[in-house]
Design a protein around this motif. Structure first.
Motif, PDB file in Angstrom:
ATOM      1  N   MET A  24       4.158   8.322  17.613  1.00 42.02           N
ATOM      2  CA  MET A  24       5.448   8.954  17.303  1.00 42.02           C
ATOM      3  C   MET A  24       6.090   8.307  16.073  1.00 42.02           C
ATOM      4  SD  MET A  24       7.778  11.149  18.658  1.00 42.02           S
ATOM      5  CE  MET A  24       7.981  11.134  20.432  1.00 42.02           C
ATOM      6  N   ARG A  36      10.039  15.935  21.273  1.00 43.10           N
ATOM      7  CA  ARG A  36      10.330  14.860  22.222  1.00 43.10           C
ATOM      8  C   ARG A  36      11.706  15.079  22.824  1.00 43.10           C
ATOM      9  NH1 ARG A  36      11.484  11.876  17.303  1.00 43.10           N
ATOM     10  NH2 ARG A  36       9.587  12.855  16.528  1.00 43.10           N
ATOM     11  N   TYR A  39      12.560  10.267  24.170  1.00 46.08           N
ATOM     12  CA  TYR A  39      12.438   9.266  23.113  1.00 46.08           C
ATOM     13  C   TYR A  39      13.716   9.217  22.278  1.00 46.08           C
ATOM     14  CZ  TYR A  39      10.884   7.132  18.729  1.00 46.08           C
ATOM     15  OH  TYR A  39      10.776   6.325  17.626  1.00 46.08           O
ATOM     16  N   LYS A  41      15.025   6.765  18.778  1.00 49.17           N
ATOM     17  CA  LYS A  41      14.498   5.743  17.864  1.00 49.17           C
ATOM     18  C   LYS A  41      15.113   4.359  18.090  1.00 49.17           C
ATOM     19  CE  LYS A  41      17.510   7.036  13.950  1.00 49.17           C
ATOM     20  NZ  LYS A  41      18.654   6.352  14.537  1.00 49.17           N
ATOM     21  N   PRO A  45      10.509   3.147  24.154  1.00 48.35           N
ATOM     22  CA  PRO A  45      10.120   4.450  24.733  1.00 48.35           C
ATOM     23  C   PRO A  45      10.043   4.380  26.256  1.00 48.35           C
ATOM     24  CG  PRO A  45       8.255   3.409  23.613  1.00 48.35           C
ATOM     25  CD  PRO A  45       9.457   2.567  23.306  1.00 48.35           C
ATOM     26  N   CYS A  52       6.312  15.079  24.429  1.00 40.85           N
ATOM     27  CA  CYS A  52       5.618  14.590  23.232  1.00 40.85           C
ATOM     28  C   CYS A  52       4.101  14.555  23.411  1.00 40.85           C
ATOM     29  CB  CYS A  52       6.123  13.200  22.874  1.00 40.85           C
ATOM     30  SG  CYS A  52       5.643  11.945  24.069  1.00 40.85           S
ATOM     31  N   CYS A  64       4.915   9.029  22.235  1.00 32.28           N
ATOM     32  CA  CYS A  64       5.980   8.020  22.119  1.00 32.28           C
ATOM     33  C   CYS A  64       5.555   6.657  22.644  1.00 32.28           C
ATOM     34  CB  CYS A  64       7.258   8.496  22.792  1.00 32.28           C
ATOM     35  SG  CYS A  64       7.184   8.545  24.590  1.00 32.28           S
TER      36      CYS A  64
END
Ligand code: SF4
Ligand code: SF4
Ligand code: SF4
Ligand code: FES
Lengths: 238, 179
Positions: A24, A36, A39, A41, A45, A52, A64
């Motif tokens: 990912m 996704r 998830y 950032k 995860p 995903c 992820c």
């Protein structure tokens, strides 16, 4: 790129990545969008939603959580995977109670946006109409479990970003639900509306009070462009 | 050549979807060139007496009358198109679906804060309420779905024209919305 960079392909496109990245992360950096929901950032995860799902050397895996490796062949944007992802989204709709026309998350909700991106005109699986409990005890934040997709983002954000432990899961299977760290409701937890956990929900389950419907229709994040466009723009820009 | 017949029906909805149909503005003139309207609240034709090419339906299914008329639409219409959140998902009226019907009636007609000497309506003429508000496709087969609350005039116009011409229905991203 350092000499220990790894190279692999996503749908035949060569991608370079750092060895400690997940598929990912590498895809995002390369401007390739992998759908996704759970998830985020800024979080570790969780691997909960499986939206995903990609094929790695032919076998299904979570993009992820799956680490990159030199030479792996990743399939992402295929009709088969798109259909599987659409089924997951459809199940999330019928398992909860999603009244989009009256929901303050509409237009910025990632579940709804994913349905649009994957071209789900309407869910057709049988609706479950579960009885879910609303928690309005907090002065500044609502918890409307009708809209919860059990992605665990709030659980992870509270621990990993806020240094608290406000949210958790309880029960299992169809009875699984999001719980708060107080028997008397979210109002008696140490949640603050400023916590990352309070605004990291992909749906309208956790919403800040008195902030609903502030953005007019037409100007909301997913009114004009599909979710993931920001990541794909990076690729278009080179 | 005779023009294709279009019927429209209204079940448990707010009439907003029909309003949206009128919101195609002057294109309504193009539409009446292309089709003839049969049974519809717009022209007040109340019964079917011939087969119809396209049926367009708004609203979910909340009572015995809705079931009867929806089945009639299915029987008379070659193609049945459900439009709007209410028809597609139950929509806002389906918010009662997680509360038992008895409790809904009790709150609305007996215990609500503004009620004096309440009774639950029981005239035999009234349709019987169903336990839930159902999306149309859980009652009859639906051929096409157009989401929105309501679907925009553009969505409806594009879709109806595509159906009449036998074109594939390709709606641009910004016309497919659940709200
Ligand atoms: S949370 Fe998202 S999918 Fe659910 S009702 Fe709100 S906008 Fe719709
Ligand atoms: S409340 Fe929101 S963030 Fe938390 S699990 Fe449910 S959907 Fe995910
Ligand atoms: S979908 Fe929206 S506009 Fe259409 S009948 Fe239902 S509430 Fe009204
Ligand atoms: S985004 Fe990977 S499992 Fe949810």
């Amino acid at each position: 790129m350092s000499k220990d960079a790894v190279t692999f392909t996503i749908d035949g496109v060569e991608v370079k990545a750092k060895p400690d990245q997940t598929i990912m992360e590498a895809a995002d950096a390369a401007g390739i969008y992998i759908p996704r929901l759970c998830y985020h950032k800024d979080l570790l995860p969780g691997g909960h939603c499986r939206v995903c799902t990609v094929r790695v050397n032919g076998r299904p895996a979570n993009a992820c959580t799956f680490p990159v490796n030199s030479g792996i062949v990743v399939e992402n944007d295929t009709e088969e995977l798109k259909a599987l992802r659409r089924d997951i989204i459809e199940m999330l709709f019928v398992e909860g109670n999603h009244y989009c026309p009256s929901c303050e998350a509409s237009g910025k909700c990632e579940l709804q946006a994913m349905a649009y991106r994957l071209e789900l005109l309407t869910p057709q699986m049988p609706y479950a109409w579960p009885k879910r409990e609303l928690d309005a005890t907090h002065p500044d934040v609502y918890l409307d479990r009708d809209r919860c997709i059990l992605c665990g983002r709030c659980v992870r954000a509270s621990v990993q970003l806020d240094g608290k432990r406000v949210f958790g899961f309880e029960n299992r299977g169809a009875q699984k639900r999001i719980a708060v760290d107080s028997a008397t409701g979210m109002g008696d937890t140490d949640l603050s509306a400023k916590d990352r956990a309070a605004s990291i929900c992909p749906t309208g389950c956790l919403t800040i009070k008195r902030q609903g419907y502030l953005t007019p229709v037409g100007k909301r994040p997913y009114d004009k462009v599909p979710i993931g466009s920001d990541i794909e723009k990076k690729q278009a820009a080179g | 050549m005779t023009k294709p017949l279009v019927a429209t029906g209204h079940f448990t909805g707010c009439f907003g979807c029909h309003m949206s149909l009128l919101d195609i503005d002057e294109r309504i003139l193009d539409l009446v060139q292309l089709v003839e309207f049969d049974k519809s609240p717009i022209n007040d034709i109340k019964t079917f007496n011939r087969p119809v090419d396209i049926g367009i339906i708004e609203g979910g299914v909340s009572n015995s009358e809705n079931v009867e008329f929806l089945r009639e639409f299915r029987k008379y219409c070659k193609i049945l198109v459900a439009i709007g959140s209410c028809a597609l998902t139950g929509g806002v009226p389906a918010m009662r679906n997680t509360v038992p019907l008895k409790e809904c009636l009790q709150e609305a007609y007996l215990d609500g804060p503004t009620i004096v000497n309440g009774v639950i309506p029981n005239d035999p003429e009234l349709p019987i309420l169903l336990d839930r508000v159902y999306p149309c496709h859980e009652v009859v087969k639906i051929d096409y779905f157009l989401p929105g609350c309501p679907p925009s005039g553009d969505t409806l116009f594009n879709a109806i024209v595509a159906l009449l011409k036998g074109d594939a229905l390709a709606l641009p991203y910004e016309l497919v919305k659940y709200d």
